[in-house]
Design an enzyme around this catalytic site. Structure first.
Site, PDB file in Angstrom:
ATOM      1  N   HIS A 541       0.617  -1.235   0.046  1.00 21.97           N
ATOM      2  CA  HIS A 541       0.001  -0.026  -0.099  1.00 21.97           C
ATOM      3  C   HIS A 541       0.881   1.253  -0.015  1.00 21.97           C
ATOM      4  O   HIS A 541       0.571   2.306   0.597  1.00 21.97           O
ATOM      5  CB  HIS A 541      -0.881  -0.096   1.393  1.00 21.97           C
ATOM      6  N   GLN A 542       1.918   1.492  -0.708  1.00 20.31           N
ATOM      7  CA  GLN A 542       2.808   2.539  -0.531  1.00 20.31           C
ATOM      8  C   GLN A 542       2.177   3.555  -1.288  1.00 20.31           C
ATOM      9  O   GLN A 542       1.626   3.725  -2.279  1.00 20.31           O
ATOM     10  CB  GLN A 542       4.137   2.361  -1.355  1.00 20.31           C
TER      11      GLN A 542
END
Ligand SMILES: Cc1cc2nc3c(=O)[nH]c(=O)nc-3n(C[C@H](O)[C@H](O)[C@H](O)COP(=O)(O)OP(=O)(O)OC[C@H]3O[C@@H](n4cnc5c(N)ncnc54)[C@H](O)[C@@H]3O)c2cc1C
Ligand SMILES: *[C@@H]1O[C@H](CO)[C@@H](O)[C@H](O)[C@H]1NC(C)=O
Ligand SMILES: *[C@@H]1O[C@H](CO)[C@@H](O)[C@H](O)[C@H]1NC(C)=O
Ligand SMILES: *[C@@H]1O[C@H](CO)[C@@H](O)[C@H](O)[C@H]1NC(C)=O
Ligand SMILES: *[C@@H]1O[C@H](CO)[C@@H](O)[C@H](O)[C@H]1NC(C)=O
Ligand SMILES: *[C@@H]1O[C@H](CO)[C@@H](O)[C@H](O)[C@H]1NC(C)=O
Length: 606
Positions: A541-542
């Site tokens: 989930h960067q």
């Protein structure tokens, strides 16, 4: 997926169908899918809009801008098309082992991912038309109202919950779900959101446990997020609904939309008056230039968007100078990197109600998927139910969780093909060391997810070569309180997984240790903290590397209209603009950002 596995699966799919029509359709799908987007067109010198990256965001923007028939839109994507296998929800973890993954890793650290391969965390990113929505786990989750109000309070006008809700609704079609509250949910959008048609009895035990604990069992994407729920998935008829399937496939006939796959953009072209006017890209080793009459939109994702900006001279000046890149605009590009870190705990049970990745080889499951779009192959990445909860350390008010629990239909010990190991960069030797005694024993898992990390990481360039991978420093646990929440998370997961509802399966958490933590008594706080630093890894989930913020925020890269500060005609529309990570899974959020971003562009060129 390893080639051999692919062939096995493929043969099984091919040889075991009893319906000729289905066989024919599926064969056709496997072989023709690869051509759908390859439009034959001669590249023009210029287009009104150029979009870089056909990911979760890029597909949305391409669709919405090309609604105006007077505008020409060029969409450039480094990857290629999804196919029959990427569609199978249960196979989601396999997709990180394919050519659809950029395959990034973090730099070596002495704070996190310590026992993973080469002390590096794995950071898969999608390289496909559809981007990371082609390799993700399909979970649909929007985060809390607080998340967006936090964006707004940081000075981003127009990004509060009430402002963004219409765009969430615009993007989705949840008509297939029961209890889809139309005040919060949409039923006319292109993105299909459904429950998997299959679930194991573990889901019932999980939800009942939540109810026993006094939680709401309902829709975390509706009025309130806290509570337990079945997983909602971006799925159409039991198959993955990527952003490409939702937003591009239906509009391929538009004559003003041009899509090029397998092309890598290496630079944004900027005039001496600081106006972005084109891009330089590479296809089959040939370099081409193309210009934009109106705007260039970067939708290359949270790693590649900052990389591209920095390669083009937009970024931290001290770094750019060192790499001999002429500085056009000093901005804190690549800073503010945030991600969700997670750790899996396994619970051993005495009944075979779980689904391991071996399930994908079961003929009856394959047939059920193929003919009826049902069965275990439709479980999104093996994740079946979620809980958004508050630990004792949560200092937020109201409806703001700091911990998520994800119920998995199998344990990590059931990772027969090694796909999960690959996703987590978990060494084989360690795997057999830890799980050897229980490989393939019936087990389920609960993953703990740190929703609101305080630590911030960074993306930097390695050198000035567009082909080099960027350097990624996640800095997980730089803030010690992040470890503490993960330790609380373990306790929470244990209470849930060993609750009385799970005792009909005689559920017991699997006690284990690893060489790095043997000096600590098993599953004490310090031991869990040690496991967290050694084994916890990214959920993919960067976000945050081109932070949206007001002009007096010196860390901001784009303004609330998503325009890059100091450069005209250039916007960023993807996960990198989030000032603070949301307490959910970002795919739907990024599509919302793209819906709103498209409207901002339309308004600007009215
Ligand atoms: C293993 C995994 C599981 C996940 N599971 C979930 C989940 O269950 N639910 C959820 O909500 N989220 C999930 N996510 C996260 C979510 O899918 C991503 O956050 C989201 O898809 C990112 O969208 P984006 O538009 O910002 O970038 P992307 O979708 O990554 O799109 C960027 C696109 O740009 C292309 N590109 C990059 N550089 C260039 C270049 N130089 N030239 C041309 N093209 C370029 C890329 O190939 C890519 O197609 C998961 C992620 C991973 C890795
Ligand atoms: C939404 O989904 C329902 C159920 O699958 C379908 O009948 C309907 O046509 C869809 N609506 C749109 C606008 O695609
Ligand atoms: C592209 O160029 C590189 C280096 O210039 C070379 O190594 C590579 O083989 C070329 N690839 C193709 C497909 O021609
Ligand atoms: C395949 O699945 C069916 C139905 O769930 C089950 O009865 C059967 O035992 C499974 N077969 C194998 C080989 O696992
Ligand atoms: C599993 O254990 C529980 C609790 O001891 C017991 O009630 C149940 O019958 C067992 N199930 C099987 C399949 O052995
Ligand atoms: C920016 O300006 C706003 C309003 O003028 C103010 O409330 C805010 O504190 C300022 N932020 C910073 C980081 O200076």
């Amino acid at each position: 997926m390893k080639f051999g596995q692919c062939v096995i699966l493929f043969c099984m799919l091919m040889c075991n169908s009893c319906s000729k029509r289905s066989l024919f359709n599926s064969v056709r799908e496997v072989f023709t899918n690869d051509r759908v987007y390859h439009q034959d067109f001669i590249l023009q010198k210029e287009y009104d809009f150029i979009i870089v990256g056909a990911g979760s965001a890029g597909c949305v923007v391409a669709n919405r801008l090309s609604e105006n028939t007077k505008w020409t839109v060029l969409l450039l994507e480094a990857g290629s098309e999804e196919n029959y296998f990427t569609d199978i929800p249960l196979l989601a973890p396999f997709q990180s082992s394919t050519r659809f993954n950029w395959d990034f890793k973090t730099e070596v650290s002495n704070q996190y991912c310590l026992s993973l391969k080469n002390k590096r965390c794995n950071l898969p990113r999608g390289k496909a038309i559809g981007g990371t929505s082609v390799i993700n786990f399909l979970l649909y989750s929007r985060g809390s109202k607080f998340d967006y109000n936090q964006w707004k309070e940081s000075g981003n006008h127009g990004w509060g919950y009430d402002d963004v809700l219409p765009y969430f609704k615009k993007s989705e079609n949840c008509s297939h779900m029961l209890n889809c509250d139309s005040k919060y949910r949409g039923n006319t959008g292109p993105l299909d959101v459904q429950y998997s048609p299959f679930h194991t009895p573990l889901v019932d035990a999980f939800l009942e446990t939540g109810r026993d604990m006094g939680f709401k069992i309902g829709d975390p994407n509706g009025r309130s997020i806290i509570g337990f729920s079945k997983v909602q998935a971006t799925m159409r008829n039991g198959r993955r609904c990527s952003s490409a399937k939702a937003y591009l496939k239906p509009i391929l006939k538009r004559s003003n939309l041009f899509i090029l796959s397998d092309v890598r953009v290496k630079k944004i072209l900027i005039t001496s008056e600081r106006r972005a006017y084109g891009v330089e890209f590479v296809k089959n080793n040939n370099s081409c230039k193309v210009e934009a009459k109106k705007e260039i939109i970067l939708s290359a994702g949270s790693i590649n968007t900052p990389q591209l900006l920095m390669l083009s001279g937009i970024g931290p000046q001290e770094d750019l100078k060192k790499l001999n890149i002429p500085v056009i605009q000093h901005l804190k590009v690549g800073y503010n990197l945030q991600d969700h870190i997670s750790l899996i705990y396994n619970f051993l049970i005495n009944d075979t109600v779980t689904i391991s990745d071996l399930g994908v080889q079961n003929l009856s499951h394959i047939l059920n998927y193929w003919l009826n779009s049902k069965g275990p192959l439709t479980i999104p990445g093996g994740a079946e139910a979620l809980a958004f909860v508050k630990t004792d350390l949560n200092t937020y008010l109201d409806d703001v969780p700091d911990l998520e629990l994800v119920l998995g239909s199998g344990g990590l010990n059931n990772d027969f093909f090694g796909s999960l190991r690959k996703v987590f960069n978990f060494p084989n030797k360690l795997f057999y060391n830890v799980y050897g005694p229980i490989v393939l024993s019936p087990a389920f898992s609960i993953s703990t997810v740190l929703l609101k990390p305080k630590s911030r990481g960074r993306v930097r360039l390695k050198d000035n070569n567009w082909m080099s991978e960027p350097l990624i420093y996640l800095n997980y646990f730089a803030d010690e309180s992040d470890v503490n929440v993960m330790v609380e998370g373990f306790k929470y997961a244990k209470v849930v997984g060993e609750s009385k509802r799970f005792q009909k399966y005689n559920s017991k958490i699997y006690h284990f240790t690893i060489p790095a933590c043997t000096h600590l008594p098993t599953l004490t706080d310090n031991h869990v903290a040690c496991l967290v630093r050694n084994l916890a890894t990214s959920l993919g989930h960067q976000v945050g590397t081109c932070k949206m913020g007001p002009i007096n925020d010196s860390d901001a890269v784009v303004d609330a209209h998503l325009k890059v500060y100091g450069i005209r005609r250039l916007r960023v529309i993807d996960g990198s603009i989030m000032p603070h990570i949301i307490s959910g899974h970002p795919n739907s959020v990024i599509m919302m950002i793209a819906e709103k971003g498209s409207d901002l562009i339309k308004a600007a060129w009215k």
